[in-house]
Design an enzyme around this catalytic site. Structure first.
Site, short mmCIF file in Angstrom:
data_model
loop_
_atom_site.label_atom_id
_atom_site.label_comp_id
_atom_site.label_asym_id
_atom_site.label_seq_id
_atom_site.Cartn_x
_atom_site.Cartn_y
_atom_site.Cartn_z
N GLU A 158 -3.07 -3.93 -7.17
CA GLU A 158 -3.37 -5.14 -6.39
C GLU A 158 -2.45 -5.12 -5.19
O GLU A 158 -1.25 -5.36 -5.32
CB GLU A 158 -3.16 -6.38 -7.27
N GLN B 223 0.81 -1.22 0.00
CA GLN B 223 0.00 0.00 0.00
C GLN B 223 0.85 1.28 0.00
O GLN B 223 0.54 2.22 -0.75
CB GLN B 223 -0.94 0.00 1.19
N CYS C 95 -0.29 -12.86 -1.39
CA CYS C 95 -1.21 -11.83 -0.89
C CYS C 95 -2.53 -12.43 -0.42
O CYS C 95 -3.24 -11.82 0.38
CB CYS C 95 -1.46 -10.78 -1.96
#
Length: 437
Positions: free
Chosen positions: A203, A183, A237
């Protein structure tokens, strides 16, 4: 690509040619902690050259018919499949993952992706509508934005985020960015690309919950949840990092889960019996270990793994970035171990009472990538899946993907989706044409 017996030297690939760089970065073998490769430390000059090569290649490649482009993608898939073992070994050595995983998942999945989109490109249709009262016909066409394989169609430029990454995302002639990563990096990409109004597909991370109800098939659930927690060292992830178990089966699940986790073998990547290899870097290993220390300081219990069990490795791998799969319990939802993405072989197991309670707790983090629900009650499965704030919800399974359907997360887990239709929409620009007759 050039190299010596002692050290592999990578080169950038620009305009159909491998090109050396003025400076290089050391790349470490995660299984030994030793330098095995040198990677170009590229910058703006290399990015400018790659963008120019792509710009020159774009008209010819985008003018090719879908059938021609599909043929190129299928040929790429064939070549990749023919060299599967070579690519699997390279992937395993670079990332530290087991050779078995690279052979059975990573490279075969890459082959599948090429073939899927080679077929998908042949089956898209456009929209059309009439306005008879005005004598007009409207239709849409899609024009490519990204491009694909003669010289300049694919360019590969190595380097660090601050140098080559920022040069790429801020380049005025790069119209869109597809990024997979953290992020904070995505925030920086957004800042740099905003002045150019670039299209973004991001993503990002996840803090994915597994919700295990009392009617779950424990035998299937335990094995699948060990895999969803620790596959690829937890460096996926989509891995599970928070496990919510209904109180009536909590003790039994925990007992079985810890037993199964202890059987999850950590070993050198070439060991065919290893379930887990090494983490990607020394810095990342230290980061993951620090969360275990924080959990212990908060009063949580470490049931197995880091600091509890002994890790056995060959002498030459003692300096590698290995860590045992670790299970933490007696931890509060407010803990950083329950809130932050760790991206490693560490998962937390906590009890819950009711359906409404666990949905609220599972949704209480800033991420919303994936979730897993275990129950034999079909009504409950649909009810809970609908309320989960996640882009993907698996029920009684994990990591089963259908490329025709959207893939991506909610909240801080990203922007946009991937998949047949979504990728087609993202990598093309739609244009409406009106013809008056």
């Amino acid at each position: 690509m050039a190299g010596t017996k002692a050290l592999l030297i990578l080169e950038n690939f620009i305009g159909g040619k491998f090109l050396p760089c003025d400076s290089y970065i050391d790349s470490y073998d995660p299984s030994t902690g030793e330098v095995y490769c040198r990677v170009p430390d590229s910058g703006k000059e290399e990015i400018d050259a790659a963008v120019e090569a792509a710009r020159e290649a774009f008209p010819g490649w985008s003018a090719r018919s879908p059938q021609e482009r599909a043929g190129v993608l299928n040929r790429l898939a064939d070549l990749l499949e023919q060299s599967l073992e070579e690519f699997a070994q390279a992937e395993s050595r670079d990332q530290g993952k087991t050779l078995t995983l690279a052979r059975t998942m990573d490279i075969p999945r890459s082959v599948l992706n090429f073939r899927f989109f080679a077929s998908s490109i042949l089956h898209h249709t456009s929209e059309c509508t009439q306005m008879d009262q005005l004598g007009c016909l409207h239709y849409t066409v899609r024009t490519p934005v990204g491009i694909g394989v003669p010289p300049g169609v694919i360019n590969i430029v190595f380097g660090t985020g601050p140098r080559v990454g920022e040069a790429l995302v801020s380049h005025p002639e790069v119209p869109l960015i597809s990024f997979t990563g953290s992020q904070p990096t995505a925030e920086r990409i957004t800042q740099l690309s905003a002045p150019h109004c670039k299209k973004l597909s991001l993503e990002l991370g996840g803090k994915n919950p597994a919700i295990i109800f009392e009617d779950a098939n424990l035998e299937e659930c335990v094995l699948a949840t060990v895999r969803s927690s620790f596959a690829n060292q937890g460096e996926i992830c989509l891995c599970t990092s928070r496990i919510f178990v209904q109180k009536s089966i909590y003790s039994e699940f925990l007992k079985r889960f810890v037993e199964a986790t202890r059987k999850w073998k950590v070993g050198i990547p070439v060991d065919p019996s290893a379930n887990m290899g090494a983490l990607i870097s020394k810095a990342h290993l230290e980061k993951v270990r620090s969360y275990v220390q924080k959990a212990r300081a908060e009063g949580a219990r470490i049931l197995c793994g880091e600091g509890v069990d002994k890790l056995s490795l060959p002498a030459q791998n003692q300096t590698g970035y290995f860590m045992l799969p670790t299970v933490i319990t007696d931890i509060k939802d407010e803990s950083c171990c329950m809130k932050e993405e760790i991206f490693g072989p560490l998962t937390c197991v906590v009890p819950f009472d009711s359906e409404e309670e666990v949905i609220k707790r599972a949704n209480s983090v800033k991420y919303g990538l994936a979730a897993t629900v275990w129950s034999r009650d079909v009504g409950r499965v649909h009810r809970v899946a609908k309320k989960m704030q996640a882009g993907l919800v698996w029920t009684n399974c994990w990591l089963i993907r259908e490329l025709n359907l959207p893939f991506g997360g909610m909240k801080s887990s990203g922007i946009g989706r991937e998949g047949a239709k979504d990728s087609y929409d993202f990598f093309t620009e739609i244009k409406t044409i009106t013809v008056k007759h």
